[in-house]
Enzyme design. Structure first.
Site, mmCIF file in Angstrom:
data_model
loop_
_atom_site.group_PDB
_atom_site.id
_atom_site.type_symbol
_atom_site.label_atom_id
_atom_site.label_comp_id
_atom_site.label_asym_id
_atom_site.label_seq_id
_atom_site.Cartn_x
_atom_site.Cartn_y
_atom_site.Cartn_z
ATOM 1 N N CYS A 267 8.188 26.777 19.878
ATOM 2 C CA CYS A 267 6.738 26.011 20.371
ATOM 3 C C CYS A 267 6.695 25.161 21.727
ATOM 4 O O CYS A 267 5.927 24.607 22.039
ATOM 5 C CB CYS A 267 6.222 25.354 19.180
ATOM 6 S SG CYS A 267 7.386 23.623 18.864
ATOM 7 N N CYS B 109 21.566 16.108 22.887
ATOM 8 C CA CYS B 109 21.116 14.710 22.465
ATOM 9 C C CYS B 109 19.752 14.667 22.020
ATOM 10 O O CYS B 109 18.940 15.148 22.836
ATOM 11 C CB CYS B 109 21.347 13.746 23.750
ATOM 12 S SG CYS B 109 20.991 12.100 23.212
#
Ligand SMILES: [Zn+2]
Length: 118
Positions: free
Chosen positions: A85, A106
């Site tokens: 997406c 991260c």
């Protein structure tokens, strides 16, 4: 696609960053699969999560082909987004020496959902 809250939109759509040590998965080590908050596809396995101390959930591998790496517009970092997406996840850092794979995804907790292994 899920309807996102304002804070989710700020990070996932507008590529913001949640405050360090604030996310619900920062200090969370249950077994299971992390999913994209926006579209629900599996992104990370808990086996690849490690404790970096950086303040955000850290992974040294993604589920194959689920995460796309693109140059951040800051010109220095590499941004990671959901390959399905395009939702913003965080950044990837290489060569810090945290794990033998030497990679740290991260990731903002708010970009993720969690499904436990039961
Ligand atoms: Zn997604």
């Amino acid at each position: 696609m899920k309807n996102l809250s304002d804070e989710e939109k700020r990070v996932i759509i507008d590529k913001g960053t949640e405050a360090p040590f604030s996310g619900k998965f920062n200090d969370f080590y249950e077994k299971g699969i992390y999913l994209c908050k926006q579209c629900g596809v599996p992104l990370y396995n808990s086996n690849d999560k490690f404790k970096s101390g950086c303040g955000w959930p850290s992974f040294d591998n993604e589920i194959k082909d689920s995460v796309k790496k693109i140059p951040d517009k800051d010109g220095r970092r590499t941004e990671i987004v959901c390959a399905n997406c395009g939702g913003h996840l965080g950044h990837i850092f290489i060569g810090e020496g945290f794990t033998h794979k030497n990679i740290r995804h991260c990731v903002n907790s708010i970009s993720l959902d969690f499904k436990s292994d039961v």
